[in-house]
Scaffold this motif. Sequence first.
Motif, PDB file in Angstrom:
ATOM      1  N   LEU A 140     -16.083  -0.183  55.326  1.00 47.22           N
ATOM      2  CA  LEU A 140     -15.858  -0.336  56.763  1.00 47.22           C
ATOM      3  C   LEU A 140     -15.737  -1.823  57.120  1.00 47.22           C
ATOM      4  CD1 LEU A 140     -15.671   0.606  59.681  1.00 47.22           C
ATOM      5  CD2 LEU A 140     -18.177   0.781  59.719  1.00 47.22           C
ATOM      6  N   VAL A 189     -18.631   1.582  69.848  1.00 47.16           N
ATOM      7  CA  VAL A 189     -18.585   2.944  69.289  1.00 47.16           C
ATOM      8  C   VAL A 189     -19.060   3.933  70.344  1.00 47.16           C
ATOM      9  CG1 VAL A 189     -18.954   2.144  66.927  1.00 47.16           C
ATOM     10  CG2 VAL A 189     -20.910   2.845  68.271  1.00 47.16           C
ATOM     11  N   ALA A 216     -21.164   8.629  60.629  1.00 49.89           N
ATOM     12  CA  ALA A 216     -20.481   7.369  60.925  1.00 49.89           C
ATOM     13  C   ALA A 216     -21.305   6.484  61.846  1.00 49.89           C
ATOM     14  CB  ALA A 216     -19.112   7.646  61.545  1.00 49.89           C
ATOM     15  N   LEU A 224     -14.571   2.889  68.174  1.00 56.91           N
ATOM     16  CA  LEU A 224     -14.632   4.109  67.375  1.00 56.91           C
ATOM     17  C   LEU A 224     -15.034   5.240  68.306  1.00 56.91           C
ATOM     18  CD1 LEU A 224     -15.282   1.693  65.282  1.00 56.91           C
ATOM     19  CD2 LEU A 224     -16.189   3.512  63.838  1.00 56.91           C
ATOM     20  N   ILE A 264     -10.207   3.872  66.824  1.00 55.65           N
ATOM     21  CA  ILE A 264     -10.404   4.581  65.561  1.00 55.65           C
ATOM     22  C   ILE A 264     -11.018   5.943  65.858  1.00 55.65           C
ATOM     23  CG2 ILE A 264     -11.610   4.554  63.338  1.00 55.65           C
ATOM     24  CD1 ILE A 264     -11.675   1.443  63.654  1.00 55.65           C
ATOM     25  N   VAL A 304     -12.983   9.281  64.942  1.00 58.06           N
ATOM     26  CA  VAL A 304     -13.969   9.726  63.956  1.00 58.06           C
ATOM     27  C   VAL A 304     -14.031  11.244  64.052  1.00 58.06           C
ATOM     28  CG1 VAL A 304     -16.341   9.553  63.121  1.00 58.06           C
ATOM     29  CG2 VAL A 304     -15.257   7.573  64.223  1.00 58.06           C
ATOM     30  N   GLU A 329      -7.580   7.241  61.654  1.00 57.08           N
ATOM     31  CA  GLU A 329      -8.793   8.055  61.558  1.00 57.08           C
ATOM     32  C   GLU A 329      -9.794   7.324  60.658  1.00 57.08           C
ATOM     33  OE1 GLU A 329     -11.854  10.671  60.933  1.00 57.08           O
ATOM     34  OE2 GLU A 329     -10.563  10.225  59.227  1.00 57.08           O
ATOM     35  N   TYR A 330     -11.066   7.532  60.912  1.00 62.25           N
ATOM     36  CA  TYR A 330     -12.145   6.785  60.265  1.00 62.25           C
ATOM     37  C   TYR A 330     -12.087   6.841  58.742  1.00 62.25           C
ATOM     38  CZ  TYR A 330     -17.005   5.325  59.313  1.00 62.25           C
ATOM     39  OH  TYR A 330     -18.137   4.692  58.844  1.00 62.25           O
ATOM     40  N   GLU A 331     -11.906   8.029  58.180  1.00 61.67           N
ATOM     41  CA  GLU A 331     -11.876   8.146  56.721  1.00 61.67           C
ATOM     42  C   GLU A 331     -10.667   7.407  56.134  1.00 61.67           C
ATOM     43  OE1 GLU A 331     -14.283   9.275  54.855  1.00 61.67           O
ATOM     44  OE2 GLU A 331     -15.463   9.872  56.598  1.00 61.67           O
TER      45      GLU A 331
END
Length: 543
Positions: free
Chosen positions: A58, A75, A82, A122, A145, A147, A163-165
Amino acid sequence: MTASIFEQGMPQTSANHVALSPLTFIERSASVYPDYPAVIYGDIRRDWATTWERCRRLASALKKRGIQAGETVAVMLPNVPAMFEVHFGVPLAGCVLNTLNIRLDADAIAYMLEHGEAKVVLVDPEFADVIAQAVDKLDDKPLIIDVADEAFYPGGKSIGDVEYESLLAEGDPDYPYRLPDDEWQAISLNYTSGTTGRPKGVVYHHRGAYLNALGNLLAWGMSQHPVYLWTLPMFHCNGWCFPWVIAAMTGTNVCLRKVEPKRVMELIAAEKVTHFSGAPIVLNGLVNLPEADKSVIDHPVKATTAGAAPPAAVIAGVERMGIDVTHVYGLTEVYGPVTSCAWRESWDELPLEERARIKSRQGVRYPMLEAACVADPDTLELLPKDGKTMGEVLMRGNTVMKGYLKNPEATEAALDGGWYHTGDLAVWHADGYIEIKDRAKDIIISGGENISTIEVEDALYAHPAVEEVAVVARPDEKWGETPCAFVKLKDGCADVSEAELIAYCREHLAGFKVPKTIVFTELPKTSTGKIQKFVLREEARNL
């Protein structure tokens, strides 16, 4: 002046001085216990080695996306994996983490994003609409982003650039992170509730986060490898610094998207949870579960509670279930809890109700807080430890905030005279334990007499039909103000009347403290379980 012999020939170097930062906690756990469980969330089971790698990915990915050290990463996430990872990944990139309250509206979020100059947001799909509305109000658009959470929130809306991944896949698992050069460097930004105006941005530094994490584990007597259930929102004071605590102790984070009392009991039993935290409303939810939904607790479980003074009746109810409660106290400006009702063996043999009454006090300072006292807020004169004289709780130490972002006037006022002024009114007992009587703004002055709303609430909570209660001032032509109680009754108790509760209070309180008005209703709450008394004050004024 000649330097002391102890200051000669012994320079401060990287060998003997390192800036304190909680980021070292996760590196140690990953290297010493790489295969130990770190995160549990439904079918997700990740160890510390994997979690450490994801945090470094990250940090690396943020840098590759052009995010610079010192910039803000916001976030909007529930207690999902996450949310734990950002507490390490964001500061590993040298950035400042801003956890947003997931119950706020778009206007409030937009203000925070603009004021904190967020470069990244996020967002969980549940909050995609509010973030989209907030970002639409900004001139400088942040990187968004998504999640995703297909297991517990399938089919959610996507509004992000990535996307986060997928973002993590861009990052380097061996990212050469750096600890801060200066432990005074900001690690996070937390906004206050803003009930009396614009919310203030409270800035934490690495040193304070490190020390308050240690203070938590020392005050709680936490041993290695705890299993911690996330009933406390991680957006609230960075989860009272517990993401860093659990990393320090190589514990297990049992993530919980939504706090539901029945589900809490199920997870305590299934995952052998040893610790959890939350406002009194969380404990009250467990106490008031139907007996059929109360799982048998056959292992030691400890809970910390804070956010509002917990009624003794609620503490007693939870302890009857087999959960040992520690009452802690703090504020956003001091990294969450910084005092606890430290227990004494001499109290062990007292009746349960008396033990619960003692535990409802805010107690004494953490090992990592330098000082806490009850004093006159104007003269700073310490008040007598007589359990009667009321003054303001003042604090000082390394776990007090850096200050309020872009607000030097408010910072100066809050730290006036070399103390942090909490705004909480309390008495000091002979044994040195502090007991909050009210917020300065909540105290009721009726006919010239001060009335503690907490004392009135405690009396009402002891009534077997009362599930929740909040007491505020109602304007009165004769007395100036009188106590007005807003009460939620337990299921099956709808026949309990206002007259019955007032009569009950007369048996337990001085006459001038008895509520003149009782309103039966649902109580408005914040996302952390605090009752929104400012809403109730307005209702009381309009009665």
